[in-house]
Design an enzyme around this catalytic site. Structure first.
Site: not given
Ligand code: TGC
Ligand code: FAD
Length: 394
Positions: A247, A373
């Site tokens: 969320g 993200e």
């Molecule tokens: P899935 O089984 O689909 O869902 C688990 C539960 O989550 C709910 N849900 C959501 N709720 C709110 N917003 C969304 N976009 C949601 N997507 C899913 C879903 O309804 C379920 O709820 P419940 O109540 O049934 O438990 O989850 P999954 O394990 O299959 O994963 C789905 C997937 C791959 C899309 C998700 O895990 C994902 O988005 N992965 C990417 C992770 C990611 O974006 N990480 C970012 C880390 S933070 C960061 O990068 C900060 S950088 C910021 C900066 O420096 O600017």
């Molecule tokens: P992986 O998940 O290991 O992915 C590696 C490759 O596999 C990618 O190309 C991906 O797209 C691909 N892949 C993964 N799953 C699949 C699939 N099912 N099918 C096909 N391809 C797939 N995280 C936080 O929590 N908080 C932060 O503040 C934060 N800040 C960040 C700042 C920076 C500068 C960076 C670089 C990252 C940050 N992150 C943060 C982490 C970021 O969210 C993760 O790097 C991102 O979610 C991807 O995870 P990973 O790097 O482990 O790559």
């Protein structure tokens, strides 16, 4: 021959996008742009080169500007609409993605988690000072072995009486080593829960990650939790399961939909100006059809991205924006922004590889934006699931 500046149209003016903004939205944008140009732009190349930012000072500057948690209500937050927040992200990212990152993580991830899922005491304790930039927050979801799949996290929280004991490692955490409070997501017997970990808590450390080639003007750290004891009231009461952190990601991803276009705009403005000034084969670089083709294609994508961002912003303000729509915006606008940054680099020739110009800095930063993200692949799969009803993540 140089063309007269009066005949040149700004790329975003081509589609008269400003006419779609309210007077208040334009005013907020102008305020953020002026402050960014005055206080951030003159220093950004140096910060990027050194790989260091004055994070505390920057947080106070950004807090004074009112952009930290600006789309949230109450607790010292400005309470603007989502479009105004997006436009602020765009202006900050026009300087550098790292600065927009600081604001995204503070406002859309750390503050939003507390604002949305926290107790009244947690909100009172943290939010006003975070809005002012006196406290910095970070958001720990990703782990060394769980990035795209946060459900695979190993960080865990176990009860010990009424306390919680946290163990685990978070990776790539923006603002991590300068944060006063970390929002840490951990596995418990009752599913994933969020915890507020104040800096200085015994067993908690945040070593900075160095040697980055992207987002050098942003602090990135590891979070290490070794038997970190927290009181019962450190848990966010209203976040249960993965939907809690996901969320928050919706909020930050929305900011990136606009933000990435700021980096692209800055590159395109730089490339147009450079092409008009640069003489090659005895004529202005801007006068060649190949150059104009590149500029036209980029302006078309920038304009389309802007219309998409505004449409998503209006949906968000109407309370109708879905995660799939955010994925469309994040996927498209970051993909096009990085393509624009790379194409602009070609127009600048060798000058394009230096920090004298912003284009390669933006292109390098956008590599991180493409990954964090939700990677572009993850967003494609979210859209694919919406189109087919089939999840292809696992
Ligand atoms: P899935 O089984 O689909 O869902 C688990 C539960 O989550 C709910 N849900 C959501 N709720 C709110 N917003 C969304 N976009 C949601 N997507 C899913 C879903 O309804 C379920 O709820 P419940 O109540 O049934 O438990 O989850 P999954 O394990 O299959 O994963 C789905 C997937 C791959 C899309 C998700 O895990 C994902 O988005 N992965 C990417 C992770 C990611 O974006 N990480 C970012 C880390 S933070 C960061 O990068 C900060 S950088 C910021 C900066 O420096 O600017
Ligand atoms: P992986 O998940 O290991 O992915 C590696 C490759 O596999 C990618 O190309 C991906 O797209 C691909 N892949 C993964 N799953 C699949 C699939 N099912 N099918 C096909 N391809 C797939 N995280 C936080 O929590 N908080 C932060 O503040 C934060 N800040 C960040 C700042 C920076 C500068 C960076 C670089 C990252 C940050 N992150 C943060 C982490 C970021 O969210 C993760 O790097 C991102 O979610 C991807 O995870 P990973 O790097 O482990 O790559």
């Amino acid at each position: 021959m140089k063309s007269s500046p009066s005949t040149a149209t700004h790329p975003l003016a081509l589609l008269a996008v400003d006419g779609l903004l309210s007077a208040e939205e334009r005013e907020i944008r102008a305020t953020v742009r002026a402050a960014a140009d005055r206080e951030l732009r003159p220093h950004i190349a140096g910060w990027f080169e050194k790989g260091e930012i004055p994070a505390r000072e920057l947080a106070r500057t950004l807090g004074g500007l009112g952009v930290l948690g600006m789309h949230l209500d109450g607790y010292g937050c400005a309470g603007t609409n989502s479009v105004a927040y997006g436009l602020a992200c765009m202006e900050l990212e026009a300087v550098d993605s790292g600065l927009r990152s600081l604001v995204s993580v503070q406002g859309s991830l750390a503050m939003y988690a507390i604002w949305k899922y926290g107790s009244e005491e947690q909100k009172q304790r943290w939010l006003p000072k975070m809005a002012a930039g006196e406290y910095i927050g970070c958001f720990g979801l990703t782990e060394p072995d769980a990035g795209s799949d946060p459900g695979a996290m190993r960080t865990n929280a176990k009860r010990d009486g009424s306390d919680w004991i946290l163990n685990g490692t978070k990776m790539w955490i923006t603002n991590g080593s300068v944060a006063d409070v970390a929002v840490v997501w951990a596995r418990t017997e009752e599913g994933v829960r969020g915890f507020l970990v104040p800096a200085g808590t015994p067993g908690f450390s945040a070593p900075e990650i160095k040697m980055k080639l992207s987002l050098r003007a942003s602090v990135t750290a590891e979070l290490v939790l070794e038997d970190v004891r927290l009181p019962a009231d450190a848990m966010l009461p209203d976040a249960r399961g993965l939907s809690g952190p996901l969320g928050c990601l919706n909020e930050a991803r929305f900011g990136i939909v606009f933000g990435a276009l700021g980096a692209a705009r800055d590159c395109l403005e730089t490339a147009i100006s450079y092409a008009r000034d640069r003489t090659v084969f005895a004529r202005s670089l801007a006068s060649y059809q190949l150059t104009q083709q590149k500029l036209a294609d980029m302006a078309v994508e920038l304009g389309k991205g802007m219309l998409l961002a505004l449409h998503l912003g209006r949906l968000k303000d109407a309370g109708e924006l879905t995660p799939e729509q955010i994925s469309v915006g994040k996927l498209n606008n970051v993909r096009e922004a990085i393509a624009i940054a790379r194409e602009c680099r070609t127009i600048l020739g060798a000058n394009g590889i230096t920090l004298e110009y912003p284009v390669l800095r933006h292109a390098n930063n956008l590599e991180s934006v493409l990954t964090y993200e939700g990677t572009s692949e993850v967003h494609s799969l979210v859209i694919g699931k919406a189109l087919t009803g089939e999840q292809a993540f696992r």
